[in-house]
Design an enzyme around this catalytic site. Sequence first.
Site, PDB file in Angstrom:
ATOM      1  N   GLU A 186       0.728  -1.315  -0.085  1.00 52.27           N
ATOM      2  CA  GLU A 186       0.230  -0.111   0.332  1.00 52.27           C
ATOM      3  C   GLU A 186       1.256   1.350  -0.309  1.00 52.27           C
ATOM      4  O   GLU A 186       0.172   2.554   0.647  1.00 52.27           O
ATOM      5  CB  GLU A 186      -0.790  -0.069   1.322  1.00 52.27           C
ATOM      6  CG  GLU A 186      -2.668  -1.036   1.179  1.00 52.27           C
ATOM      7  CD  GLU A 186      -2.983  -1.244   2.520  1.00 52.27           C
ATOM      8  OE1 GLU A 186      -3.001  -0.002   3.440  1.00 52.27           O
ATOM      9  OE2 GLU A 186      -3.735  -2.343   2.685  1.00 52.27           O
ATOM     10  N   GLU A 262      -5.923  -7.919  -1.305  1.00 48.80           N
ATOM     11  CA  GLU A 262      -5.931  -8.008   0.207  1.00 48.80           C
ATOM     12  C   GLU A 262      -7.724  -7.451   0.058  1.00 48.80           C
ATOM     13  O   GLU A 262      -7.958  -6.495  -0.434  1.00 48.80           O
ATOM     14  CB  GLU A 262      -4.823  -6.595   0.902  1.00 48.80           C
ATOM     15  CG  GLU A 262      -5.528  -6.574   2.470  1.00 48.80           C
ATOM     16  CD  GLU A 262      -4.478  -5.766   3.423  1.00 48.80           C
ATOM     17  OE1 GLU A 262      -3.398  -5.782   2.622  1.00 48.80           O
ATOM     18  OE2 GLU A 262      -5.248  -5.198   3.833  1.00 48.80           O
TER      19      GLU A 262
END
Length: 669
Positions: A186, A262
């Site tokens: 991320e 995810e």
Amino acid sequence: AALLWGTVLLACSCGPGPPRAGAAPLLAATYVLDDANGLGREFDGIGAVSGGGATSRLLVNYQEPYRSQILDYLFKPNFGASLHILKVEIGGDAQSTDGTEPSHMHYENDENYFRGYEWWLMKEAKKRNPNIKLIGLPWAFPGWIGKGENWPYDYPDITAYYIVSWILGAKQYHDLDIDYVGIWNERAFSSKYIKLLRYTLDKNGLEQVRIIASDRLWEPISFVMMIDSELHGVVDVIGAHYPGTKTVPNALLTGKKLWSSEDYSTFNDDVGAGCWARILNQNYVNGNMTSTIAWNLVASYYEELPFGRCGLMTAQQPWSGHYKVESPIWITAHTTQFTQPGWSYLQVDGHLEGGGSFVALTDGLGNLTIIIETMSHNHSKCIRPPLPNFSVVPQRATFYLRGSFCMVETLQVWHSRLDFESGNSSLFKQLHPINVWKGRFSLDLNVDEVYTLTTLKTGQKCACPEPPPPQPFPSNYKDDFNIGNPPFSEAPNFADQTGVFEYFINASDPGDHVFTLRQVVVQRPITWVSDADQTISVIGNFKWVNMTVTCDIYIEKPRDGGVFIAGRVDNGGIYVRNTKGVFFWVFADGTYRVTGDLAGKKILMKGLAGVRDNAWHTLTLNIQGNSASGLLNGYLLWENVTVSSPGNGWAALGTRSFEFAQFDNFHVE
């Protein structure tokens, strides 16, 4: 067992029932499943994440048989969740949501492939399912990789060497083959680094390891791959997080595998199960994603840390042995027990006329699995992103089986119904097989249901004996760290929130303190969130109010070194910088402080203590009601310090900075 099933089958029915008196006719629609014109995308499996961070921290401390039972529910084929993929954090010594996970290289000249618990977890998963796919992904990196900068791409050759060493160590020390590796969770990606990572993998004989990028959003990675053919050639999978079941045109145009690498991250009650059921289907139906990976695998961290109980199941009480097989486990089974990576999706639209969705998959050898979900809006909200309104109504679905499926005569039926009225949900129940008549069958679908219809007869809902009842953390807890050959590098129940605390053998000590707990991170890592400037590990029961914490301490850093013990510690995880509590500090310059916060800004008392570095001292912190006092080496050092807030919290220990320090004979009461 046969008698039991006989009674169950008599009580269950499937397919069109008698019309309900005075009921409005069900919305009816037909759907065709046909492989004559080829198949859809290849299915890559359903998985879950351990890490990002420290989400499996308490799991390792469970006693047998409970620990193996939990692992069976997660990984054993045709037992529970039967996961196809395990994704783990490549520990980076930094806070990555619910704690820190240790790196295999704390320092440049240091390599240790036995730290933490992810190696152990991957081996346990492989033991149960030799075909499970393994993914490694870093959230953070040790500070030496950035040479003082909070950035892993200034020296991409060093970063690539570091990641590849983890993959090589997995094989050399644990016989684990890592299937996929990610870039930086991320956070930004570097095209130069990704290409160098591919080169370094190949140079080390790891051609079979595939690269996932960028574990963030669909863009800009998809666009950059479209204009950079070399990058396009080295990225195997585009992985996006929390995509809301949608993809973007550029991602589709790359022609690459698309994954929700995810997702979920939702409290594991029945609404969490509804979220999971909906996205498992709709990530493919709406977004062409061929794998969905849940954060997180098992909620094995103190529940008051961020995102408490956001795992597929809950195992947060190793001291009692209690765990809970939550409903998302059985929602997972609807897909995982009746498919395998390498199967293919059928080319169908997948949207049900009355709301909800279905997917159909085949192994290409005549087997067929159909998974249907009818989750309503309010009962399937995930934690993110926001869910646009939609409606689902009871409906009758008629399926026509064509192509190689026209000869199918019966389908096994597995059913779940999430009951939000009475809370009496029915999960993963086997119903009477459904007869396929002349290539067609019908099914009446209610709201908030999941059906699996399959030619496979291997499904099982296994149940271990009930685990022990829940118990609070022991109110009197001691650890002397006297363990010569520990199975794990970290002491049980301590949850590191900044820094890494490891078992240490103090070879120079004459006797009392040979085996200690040592803080070992001495340079600020390349962080994922805002780690504290101090190191801290928490332990115990968050509801504790009155407590006495005692610990032997050893400051290793001369002049400005320091350590603390603490009580009523109110925060951790991604919020660790804001942690409040009652902190009793001693410093190498001979002073002491009492503060109301980890940052040390709220000073409640200070003075001279006479503590020095490289000597053992005993600290005692006593908190009763609104008053706190402190002892040094058994003698009262300070008292009558007023503490108004926080009113409760964990016990903790830690250091003033990223510095070596040791702790021994910890006791909280």
